[in-house]
Design a protein around this motif. Structure first.
Motif, mmCIF file in Angstrom:
data_model
loop_
_atom_site.group_PDB
_atom_site.id
_atom_site.type_symbol
_atom_site.label_atom_id
_atom_site.label_comp_id
_atom_site.label_asym_id
_atom_site.label_seq_id
_atom_site.Cartn_x
_atom_site.Cartn_y
_atom_site.Cartn_z
ATOM 1 N N ILE A 42 0.837 -1.202 0.000
ATOM 2 C CA ILE A 42 0.000 0.000 0.000
ATOM 3 C C ILE A 42 0.873 1.253 0.000
ATOM 4 O O ILE A 42 0.653 2.198 -0.761
ATOM 5 C CB ILE A 42 -0.939 -0.003 1.223
ATOM 6 N N ILE A 43 1.889 1.252 0.847
ATOM 7 C CA ILE A 43 2.756 2.415 0.975
ATOM 8 C C ILE A 43 3.554 2.673 -0.302
ATOM 9 O O ILE A 43 3.947 3.802 -0.591
ATOM 10 C CB ILE A 43 3.685 2.247 2.193
ATOM 11 N N SER A 44 3.771 1.620 -1.092
ATOM 12 C CA SER A 44 4.526 1.786 -2.340
ATOM 13 C C SER A 44 3.857 2.793 -3.266
ATOM 14 O O SER A 44 4.496 3.364 -4.155
ATOM 15 C CB SER A 44 4.670 0.437 -3.054
ATOM 16 N N PHE A 45 2.557 3.026 -3.066
ATOM 17 C CA PHE A 45 1.839 3.974 -3.917
ATOM 18 C C PHE A 45 2.073 5.419 -3.509
ATOM 19 O O PHE A 45 1.855 6.338 -4.310
ATOM 20 C CB PHE A 45 0.337 3.667 -3.860
ATOM 21 N N ALA A 46 2.556 5.659 -2.282
ATOM 22 C CA ALA A 46 2.584 7.002 -1.704
ATOM 23 C C ALA A 46 3.221 8.045 -2.619
ATOM 24 O O ALA A 46 2.563 8.982 -3.079
ATOM 25 C CB ALA A 46 3.283 6.974 -0.351
ATOM 26 N N SER A 47 4.496 7.905 -2.877
ATOM 27 C CA SER A 47 5.207 8.924 -3.662
ATOM 28 C C SER A 47 4.736 8.940 -5.116
ATOM 29 O O SER A 47 4.627 10.010 -5.729
ATOM 30 C CB SER A 47 6.715 8.665 -3.602
ATOM 31 N N PHE A 48 4.456 7.754 -5.656
ATOM 32 C CA PHE A 48 4.006 7.681 -7.043
ATOM 33 C C PHE A 48 2.693 8.441 -7.216
ATOM 34 O O PHE A 48 2.519 9.193 -8.181
ATOM 35 C CB PHE A 48 3.831 6.214 -7.442
ATOM 36 N N GLY A 49 1.773 8.271 -6.256
ATOM 37 C CA GLY A 49 0.494 8.972 -6.330
ATOM 38 C C GLY A 49 0.657 10.473 -6.242
ATOM 39 O O GLY A 49 -0.044 11.234 -6.929
ATOM 40 N N ILE A 50 1.581 10.923 -5.393
ATOM 41 C CA ILE A 50 1.832 12.359 -5.286
ATOM 42 C C ILE A 50 2.380 12.906 -6.597
ATOM 43 O O ILE A 50 1.964 13.976 -7.066
ATOM 44 C CB ILE A 50 2.788 12.637 -4.110
ATOM 45 N N TYR A 51 3.287 12.162 -7.220
ATOM 46 C CA TYR A 51 3.823 12.597 -8.513
ATOM 47 C C TYR A 51 2.740 12.620 -9.584
ATOM 48 O O TYR A 51 2.723 13.507 -10.445
ATOM 49 C CB TYR A 51 4.986 11.701 -8.935
ATOM 50 N N ILE A 52 1.825 11.645 -9.558
ATOM 51 C CA ILE A 52 0.731 11.655 -10.528
ATOM 52 C C ILE A 52 -0.101 12.926 -10.347
ATOM 53 O O ILE A 52 -0.436 13.619 -11.318
ATOM 54 C CB ILE A 52 -0.165 10.406 -10.370
ATOM 55 N N GLY A 53 -0.450 13.230 -9.083
ATOM 56 C CA GLY A 53 -1.226 14.440 -8.811
ATOM 57 C C GLY A 53 -0.507 15.688 -9.289
ATOM 58 O O GLY A 53 -1.115 16.579 -9.902
#
Length: 507
Positions: free
Chosen positions: A390-401
């Protein structure tokens, strides 16, 4: 790059506030927040969200093991890339200083559907990031308290930190601002003291070591090793957008927030590079880190340099950094949730948009920013592996945003948008925007790149898969609930509308 301060000489604070209210009203909003956040508090919020100490202490061992000492150059490369993004955001927030950051920006630059998805991805990423920060802080608190580090002790300590962060946020903007300044001061002083002490007492290498990979990457092309090590820079440089998330709590936001965003990159980046430099030059046995014999070089180094008592003091400073980071993340997430609720864009909007007139904060949005991360942390009791995924999404999601906003800004420019806020890039706007988009795409590809061929395919592509799942769930939600169409607030108004003659209108 131009900044346009108020041209009146001797403008009073009340006149500034009246001007801010008038600007916000022209955008369709009447703010319930109080503009109690000073320029330095606004910068401190971004700095503690970026939190160079948290980023470096968390990822230093991985980066050094993957790429050797040259990994430090990735901090500079990524800092320059994210500076381009910060400059784009500066223009946007100067024109649209609305609480919530990426969601209202995307709404004005593109439209409701695009804004809804931007906010959805970013909100999920913020919740996950909050949980990852407090969970990462758990072992530090356990060490200081003398607890044995285990899943249970880590969960308990993480929840304690999350509760403390929530209480501080509930006390209002002034307390949030004070906590941000205290966190910034402690983190920066701690970084300087630790760095200079290590360089004075534990230095084992000269600056030439920064160009020596010590065989990192094995027989493969070093570019791949450096790209893997470069994740430390990729994961470090976000947080500056938090300065804009609280745009309705800062006086004269069109001038002050762009300055705070840039300072976050300059000072936060300089602190991260300095701490990393001190650590690299002080690690006695770099090959042992690269080979995996020393998997905790930071702990080893701090204990050798400061002794057990001194190391605990340093850990205390690191823990303050984690707490400050959690506070800033939670503030950003709550303002985004409130912004969604105020525009009736999501289930539960009638609660999320509620405002406490006594504390001048959105209480239910803050509770949401505490409950969801707490559930994620508690999930590690069932499966630590699931938490990691779940945490693996953290930074990637912020970059997508981030990149959705950068893309929206580029599209708007090409359709005729001329930034009209108090901060403008002028003729540099288009090339900076393009550069920011290129950097963001490269960074996201690097985050998704499979690096564990021996692992199952779903683990090897977990970052990409997590991103697809979050976006897929968002699209499903949009089809079922269609919240994006509930609001009649302005959207897509950054792009000038083409003139239509009365004759054509009649047709």
């Amino acid at each position: 790059m131009q900044e346009y301060p108020n041209k009146k000489i001797g403008v009073s604070a009340s006149e500034h506030l009246d001007s801010d209210a008038a600007h916000l009203a022209s955008l369709g909003y009447e703010s319930e927040f109080r503009r109690d956040m000073s320029p330095w508090a606004n910068f401190s919020l971004g700095f503690t969200y970026l939190s160079p100490v948290v980023g470096v202490y968390t990822l230093f061992a991985y980066a050094l093991a993957q790429g050797g000492p040259p990994m430090i150059w990735s901090l500079i490369i990524c800092g320059l890339g994210q500076l381009l993004v910060a400059l784009v955001f500066s223009e946007i927030v100067a024109q649209f200083p609305v609480a919530g950051g990426v969601y209202p920006w995307a709404r004005r630059l593109w439209g409701r559907k695009f804004a809804w998805m931007t906010g959805w991805v970013y909100l999920i990423a913020l919740f996950v990031t909050i949980s990852s920060v407090v969970y990462g802080a758990g072992p530090f608190l356990a060490q200081i308290l003398g607890f044995e580090i285990s899943v249970n002790s880590t969960i308990v300590c993480a929840i304690v930190i999350l509760i403390l962060s929530t209480i501080i946020n509930f006390l209002g903007t002034k307390v949030l601002a004070a906590a941000a300044v205290i966190g910034f001061s402690a983190e920066l002083i701690g970084a300087l003291v630790v760095g200079f002490w290590l360089l004075a007492t534990e230095r084992h290498h000269g600056l030439g070591v920064l160009f020596d990979s010590f065989g990192a990457g094995g027989g493969h092309n070093y570019f791949y090793a450096f790209a893997a090590a470069g994740l430390i820079g990729t994961f470090l440089y976000f947080g500056f957008e938090a300065c804009g998330d609280v745009a309705e709590e800062v006086p004269n936001p069109g001038v002050l927030i762009p300055k705070a965003m840039r300072r976050t990159i300059y000072i936060g980046g300089a602190a991260a590079v300095f701490v990393s430099l001190a650590l690299v030059l002080s690690v006695a046995d770099i090959p042992a880190v690269i080979s995996g014999k020393d998997v905790t070089p930071v702990d080893t180094l701090l204990t050798n340099a400061f002794g057990n008592v001194g190391a605990k003091i340093v850990l205390g400073i690191v823990l303050i950094s984690f707490l400050s980071c959690a506070i800033s993340l939670q503030a950003a997430a709550s303002r985004l949730a409130y912004s969604y609720g105020r525009d009736d864009m999501i289930v539960g909007s009638r609660f999320l948009k509620k405002f406490s007139p006594a504390r001048h904060i959105p209480p239910y949005s803050l509770l949401l920013a505490a409950i969801v991360p707490a559930i994620i942390v508690l999930g590690s009791k069932v499966s630590e592996d699931a938490l990691t995924k779940i945490i693996s999404f953290a930074s990637f999601g912020i970059y997508i945003g981030f990149q959705m906003v950068v893309l929206a800004a580029l599209r708007a420019r090409l359709k005729g948008w001329k930034p009209s806020g108090k901060y403008q890039l002028g003729q540099w706007g288009l090339p900076v925007n393009i550069g920011a988009l290129i950097y963001g795409i490269i960074a996201m590809v690097n985050m998704c790149w499979p690096r564990t061929p021996e692992a199952p395919w779903y683990d090897n592509y977990i970052v990409l898969i997590s991103g697809v799942i979050v976006i897929g769930l968002g699209l499903l939600y949009m089809m079922i609930h269609r919240s994006y169409g509930h609001s009649d607030m302005p959207y897509d108004d950054a792009i000038p509308k083409k003139y239509v003659s009365p004759h054509k209108q009649a047709q």
